[in-house]
Design a protein around this motif. Structure first.
Motif: not given
Length: 293
Positions: A1-14
């Protein structure tokens, strides 16, 4: 499963999105009781309410967890602890059987509540749009995490159930020392035939049995594919030093197999299970004597 940093990038949350969400705390947190109360008023109109939340203790616990959820949401501390808390929600939904449909609908209701509260603020249109957009991104991230975990757990449950059904549909039983029996009922397709072979070979390896009886009197249809599967099973058992007998060959099945041109010369068959047992006892030099009392 993806970690927090990867998910933040995936959903383009700046980082700017995070600051917009954190900016909600000043006026959103004081209204949290009202938001949760309004949300449960909606939930009470759904059939899931009586099933999962009618008990006052369960309802109180769920409302408490809602407060914690949205406080974490507004804090927007996107680390692995945040992600893990969302995964636990997915696990809870899967464990109690609360559907994703009601979860998606509930998130949509909360999004509307956020939007209505935002509309009450005297913000410039651009700032209002950016805040709602940031909230939407984080809601989508949360929903994605919950849905992924729910799907994984549901698939694991289905796999376990399928395994149990397979074991029930392929009950290889040691009915006598060195003799295994498997009565097959219903339809035999490629998947089930492979399950039967795996179960039989495993049982032979475990018990070191010398004879295997496959009773097909409960099989509705025998076509070319089924017959070929049966032949493969008998050949595989022979390689392990275990002779196979197929019992329950009815006149109709016998005629069908001949008409299909299936080579049955290498298969040992009997009309019924009793005959198969008698042949097995003879092969093992065993005799059963009736004791008079």
């Amino acid at each position: 499963m993806r970690n927090a940093a990867t998910l933040q990038t995936l959903y383009k949350i700046s980082e700017e999105d995070i600051q917009y969400i954190r900016g909600l705390g000043e006026f959103m947190l004081p209204q949290m009781d009202h938001m949760v109360h309004t949300w449960y008023e909606w939930l009470m109109t759904q059939p899931e309410y009586e099933q999962f939340f009618a008990d006052s203790r369960a309802l109180h616990h769920a409302q408490k967890m809602q407060h914690i959820y949205w406080e974490q949401f507004i804090e927007a501390q996107l680390d692995d602890n945040y992600v893990e808390s969302r995964r636990k929600i997915g696990e809870t939904h899967a464990r109690i059987g609360l559907s994703m449909t009601i979860f998606f609908a509930g998130m949509s209701i909360f999004h509307d509540l956020f939007s209505k509260i935002m509309a009450q603020r005297n913000l410039k249109l651009k700032e209002q749009v950016r805040t709602i957009d940031a909230v939407s991104k984080l809601l989508h991230l949360d929903t994605g995490i919950v849905c992924e975990v729910y799907t994984i757990m549901s698939n694991e449950t289905i796999t376990a159930q399928s395994r149990s059904l397979m074991e029930m549909s392929t009950p290889v039983t040691q009915i006598w020392e060195n003799i295994l029996l498997l009565p097959v009922v219903g339809i035999v397709d490629s998947k089930r035939a492979q399950d039967i072979m795996n179960a039989v070979l495993s049982a032979i390896n475990r018990t070191q049995s010398r004879i295997f009886i496959l009773d097909i009197s409960g099989v509705a249809v025998v076509d070319t594919a089924v017959a070929n599967h049966l032949i493969k099973i008998t050949k595989a058992t022979r390689l392990m030093g275990c002779e196979s007998t197929i019992s329950g060959i009815s006149p109709a099945i016998a005629q069908t197999m001949i008409e299909l041109g299936i080579d049955v010369g290498t298969i040992k068959t009997t009309a019924n299970m009793m005959d198969a047992l008698n042949d097995s006892f003879r092969s093992l030099n065993l005799q059963i004597h009736k004791v008079e009392r």
